[in-house]
Design a protein around this motif. Sequence first.
Motif, short mmCIF file in Angstrom:
data_model
loop_
_atom_site.label_atom_id
_atom_site.label_comp_id
_atom_site.label_asym_id
_atom_site.label_seq_id
_atom_site.Cartn_x
_atom_site.Cartn_y
_atom_site.Cartn_z
N ALA A 34 0.85 -1.19 0.00
CA ALA A 34 0.00 0.00 0.00
C ALA A 34 0.88 1.24 0.00
CB ALA A 34 -0.90 0.00 1.22
N VAL A 35 0.48 2.21 -0.78
CA VAL A 35 1.12 3.53 -0.77
C VAL A 35 0.11 4.48 -0.17
CG1 VAL A 35 2.04 5.40 -2.20
CG2 VAL A 35 2.54 3.03 -2.78
N SER A 36 0.53 5.23 0.83
CA SER A 36 -0.38 6.17 1.48
C SER A 36 0.19 7.58 1.35
CB SER A 36 -0.56 5.81 2.94
OG SER A 36 0.68 5.88 3.61
N GLY A 37 -0.66 8.55 1.51
CA GLY A 37 -0.24 9.94 1.44
C GLY A 37 -1.44 10.82 1.14
N LYS A 38 -1.16 12.07 0.88
CA LYS A 38 -2.21 13.04 0.56
C LYS A 38 -2.28 13.23 -0.94
CE LYS A 38 -1.29 15.63 4.77
NZ LYS A 38 -0.81 16.91 5.32
N LEU A 39 -3.49 13.36 -1.45
CA LEU A 39 -3.68 13.61 -2.87
C LEU A 39 -3.23 15.03 -3.17
CD1 LEU A 39 -4.74 12.06 -5.28
CD2 LEU A 39 -6.96 13.09 -4.88
N GLY A 40 -2.30 15.16 -4.10
CA GLY A 40 -1.71 16.47 -4.40
C GLY A 40 -2.20 17.03 -5.72
N GLN A 41 -1.32 17.74 -6.39
CA GLN A 41 -1.62 18.41 -7.65
C GLN A 41 -2.06 17.43 -8.73
OE1 GLN A 41 -1.18 21.78 -8.50
NE2 GLN A 41 -0.75 22.31 -6.37
N ARG A 42 -2.96 17.89 -9.58
CA ARG A 42 -3.36 17.12 -10.76
C ARG A 42 -2.24 17.23 -11.78
NH1 ARG A 42 -6.64 14.01 -13.08
NH2 ARG A 42 -7.81 14.37 -14.97
N THR A 43 -1.93 16.11 -12.44
CA THR A 43 -0.93 16.11 -13.50
C THR A 43 -1.65 15.87 -14.82
OG1 THR A 43 -0.51 13.74 -13.28
CG2 THR A 43 0.85 15.21 -11.94
N ALA A 44 -0.91 15.77 -15.91
CA ALA A 44 -1.51 15.58 -17.23
C ALA A 44 -2.35 14.31 -17.30
CB ALA A 44 -0.42 15.55 -18.29
N ASP A 45 -1.91 13.24 -16.64
CA ASP A 45 -2.65 11.98 -16.72
C ASP A 45 -3.01 11.39 -15.36
OD1 ASP A 45 0.08 11.79 -16.49
OD2 ASP A 45 0.26 9.91 -17.55
N GLY A 46 -2.95 12.18 -14.29
CA GLY A 46 -3.30 11.64 -12.98
C GLY A 46 -3.08 12.64 -11.87
N PHE A 47 -2.47 12.17 -10.77
CA PHE A 47 -2.28 12.98 -9.59
C PHE A 47 -0.92 12.69 -8.95
CE2 PHE A 47 -6.84 12.56 -9.94
CZ PHE A 47 -7.30 13.84 -9.68
N GLU A 48 -0.44 13.66 -8.17
CA GLU A 48 0.72 13.45 -7.32
C GLU A 48 0.22 12.94 -5.97
OE1 GLU A 48 2.77 17.11 -6.79
OE2 GLU A 48 3.52 17.17 -8.84
N VAL A 49 1.02 12.13 -5.31
CA VAL A 49 0.75 11.72 -3.93
C VAL A 49 1.82 12.40 -3.09
CG1 VAL A 49 0.52 9.81 -2.31
CG2 VAL A 49 -0.21 9.51 -4.69
N VAL A 50 1.39 13.28 -2.18
CA VAL A 50 2.29 14.09 -1.37
C VAL A 50 2.51 13.41 -0.02
CG1 VAL A 50 2.63 16.39 -0.38
CG2 VAL A 50 1.37 16.13 -2.53
N GLU A 51 3.73 13.54 0.53
CA GLU A 51 4.09 12.93 1.81
C GLU A 51 3.79 11.42 1.79
OE1 GLU A 51 2.26 15.08 5.02
OE2 GLU A 51 2.83 17.01 4.16
N ALA A 52 4.22 10.78 0.72
CA ALA A 52 3.90 9.37 0.50
C ALA A 52 4.76 8.44 1.35
CB ALA A 52 4.09 9.03 -0.97
N GLY A 53 4.17 7.33 1.70
CA GLY A 53 4.85 6.25 2.40
C GLY A 53 4.45 4.93 1.77
N VAL A 54 5.22 3.90 1.99
CA VAL A 54 4.92 2.60 1.42
C VAL A 54 4.96 1.55 2.52
CG1 VAL A 54 7.32 2.13 0.78
CG2 VAL A 54 5.49 0.99 -0.45
N ARG A 55 4.09 0.56 2.40
CA ARG A 55 4.04 -0.53 3.39
C ARG A 55 3.83 -1.84 2.65
NH1 ARG A 55 -0.60 -2.33 7.02
NH2 ARG A 55 0.47 -3.81 8.36
N ILE A 56 4.60 -2.84 3.00
CA ILE A 56 4.47 -4.18 2.43
C ILE A 56 4.02 -5.11 3.55
CG2 ILE A 56 5.71 -6.09 1.32
CD1 ILE A 56 5.49 -3.61 -0.44
N PHE A 57 3.05 -5.96 3.24
CA PHE A 57 2.56 -6.90 4.24
C PHE A 57 2.44 -8.29 3.64
CE2 PHE A 57 -0.84 -4.52 2.30
CZ PHE A 57 -1.71 -5.50 1.85
N GLU A 58 2.57 -9.28 4.50
CA GLU A 58 2.49 -10.67 4.04
C GLU A 58 1.03 -11.08 3.91
OE1 GLU A 58 4.39 -15.03 5.09
OE2 GLU A 58 4.34 -13.50 6.64
#
Length: 87
Positions: A49-73
Amino acid sequence: MPQVKPAENKKVEITLTDQNGVVFTALINAKSWRKAEADAANFSEWGGAVSGKLGQRTADGFEVVEAGVRIFEKKSKEPAAEAVSTS
C-alpha cells in the motif's frame, strides 16, 4: 514491485496506475523503498500500500504528497471444512 526512478533529496519516484488508467506519482524515501523491497523478497505472497495526501493534478493523474509505502504478508486462506450432517 513498480519501477523506480532516482529523485532529489534521497528519494525515489514511483508511478502507479489504477484500474481506470489514472496515474499516481509519489516520491518515497529511498531508505523506506529499500526496506519495502527487502520485505517483499522475504514473503512468499505479499501485498502493498502507498499512502499519502492527494496532491496536484498532472496531465494523466495525480501526485501523492508525503507518500509512504508498506508491504505486508498475505496469509493463504485454508479451505473451509465441509459441514458434516448427522441425521
